[in-house]
Design a protein around this motif. Structure first.
Motif: not given
Length: 441
Positions: A162-168, A381-384
């Protein structure tokens, strides 16, 4: 003490032998330094304590990851200004001497005494514990064994899909994109990653029914694209359990389970060759200099005569004294444990020594700078949400790593290259067209 920032600035300039290009705000809310610049914020005295225990990059990295140190203002500008103090002035030997002089000054008893007074240390003190995001060296033995590589890969990639989905973003491609149009002209990260995957397929001259091996397949984007668009039968290998599970679901959702297989496997364990083509995209940085000849030989043996290899790999600049080269401590402890970069000339030479004929080398370092800036923008953009999915420290690691890497590509401190090589048969028929770069259109 209400003047900690002024005293810190004076101490830093003594150590560095140059004026500080950024402003400092200390734990007592005092400020000093040039106005209208990014602000280096020391939120806690512990930031300086960490630097005393580990002078240099590792101490700074630990302070950043722990949140003891922060930057207000433009992160890229701040990193660029501070990098210029040590790493970008004059020839390599001069840069190294400046770094060595700064580290020597940090170890000077008078400087250390002044720093200890500033943070209120009297008598012996235990070192601050490293942030929990630092790689724990639980493995033993030589570098790049099967077990050690698997644990190193797990540290980096098994931090949550899920973290990588936010970044990539939706492409789930964690390597340099290929920007046919820059963002300023309407190009998007998704378009650029799709263009990169297609460029690799065209360089490999993939055709329906061929067998493709994707070494370090990540979340499966390359094998999915090759199977869907070029009709190949693809095998993707990764050492990450989380990546493999994610990739297998994508394959099933795409209805391609009869064409694509995802394995948790090391390239040294593959025994079902030969393949018509091999892609290795952003994986060879994990191989290590001691194992690179073995890596090249193994891939050569897995290819059919006439088969092609596309090796997409980050490269560092050659050092005046290669024996003095050392791995970046922040990257090694927090990002890619045991990762190593090599100059592109050495990579080409080792591929040729393994029996490959290198037919094309394309340098695309500016593309990686744009890619990294896109990933940083996604993270910010999705820091929190990113912090909730991992930890504040892990999110800070990725933000610093990707922003600093973008500047490194922009300033030509590192590069990235696609090397196309062929296992040319004994009769010399490479299968390449006379106009070898026909993939350019």
């Amino acid at each position: 003490m209400a003047d900690a920032a002024r005293r810190l600035t004076a101490l830093a300039e003594e150590v560095l032998g140059a004026p500080l290009p950024v402003r400092i705000r200390a734990w007592d809310h005092s400020e000093a330094g040039p106005p209208h610049t990014p602000v280096l914020v020391l939120r806690h005295r512990r930031a300086l304590h960490r630097l005393l225990w580990k002078p240099g990059e590792l101490g700074l990295a630990r302070a950043w990851v722990a949140g003891d140190l922060d930057i207000e203002g433009d992160l890229y500008e701040a990193l660029d200004l501070m990098a210029g103090l040590l790493w970008e002035r004059g020839p390599a030997a001069q840069r190294q001497s400046k770094a060595a002089a700064a580290l020597k000054a940090l170890r000077d008893p008078a400087v250390r005494s002044a720093a200890r007074t500033l943070i209120g240390l009297a008598g012996p003190a235990l070192p601050p514990a490293p942030p929990r995001e630092e790689a724990r060296r639980v493995w033993r033995g030589p570098l790049h064994t099967l077990r050690r590589d698997k644990e190193a890969i797990s540290h980096h990639y098994d931090v949550g899909n899920d973290f990588y989905e936010l970044v990539l973003g939706p492409s789930m491609v964690y390597s340099c994109a290929y920007w046919e149009r820059p963002p300023a002209e309407g190009g998007t990260l998704e378009d650029a990653q799709r263009a990169k995957l297609d460029l690799v397929c065209r360089k490999l001259a993939l055709r329906p029914g061929q067998r493709l091996l994707d070494v370090g397949c990540g979340w499966g984007s390359m094998v999915l694209h090759a199977a869907r668009e070029y009709g190949v039968r693809a095998v993707g290998i990764t050492l990450s359990q989380e990546q493999a599970a994610y990739a297998r679901k994508r394959v099933a959702d795409a209805g391609l389970t009869d064409q694509v297989e995802i394995r948790v496997q090391d390239y040294r364990e593959i025994a079902d060759g030969p393949y018509d083509a091999i892609s290795s995209i952003g994986m060879a940085e994990h191989v290590g200099s001691a194992r690179y000849a073995e890596y090249a030989a193994d891939l050569h043996a897995l290819l059919k005569p006439g088969g092609r290899l596309l090796n997409h790999q980050i490269a560092r600049r050659p050092e005046p004294d290669e024996e003095a080269y050392h791995v970046d401590e922040f990257i090694d402890r927090y990002v890619f444990p045991d990762g190593e970069l090599a100059p592109v000339g050495r990579t080409v030479a080792q591929l040729e020594e393994a029996g490959f004929e290198v037919r094309d080398v394309e340098a695309i370092r500016e593309h990686y700078a744009l890619t990294l800036r896109g990933w940083v923008a996604n993270l910010e953009a999705h820091w929190k949400q990113a912090v909730r999915l991992t930890s504040p420290g892990r999110a800070r690691v990725w933000r610093l790593y990707m922003a600093a890497s973008a500047l490194s590509f922009e300033r030509n401190r590192i590069g990235v290259n696609q090397v196309l090589a062929v296992r040319t048969p004994e009769d010399g028929t490479s299968g390449m067209r006379l106009r070898s770069r026909d993939w350019l259109g």
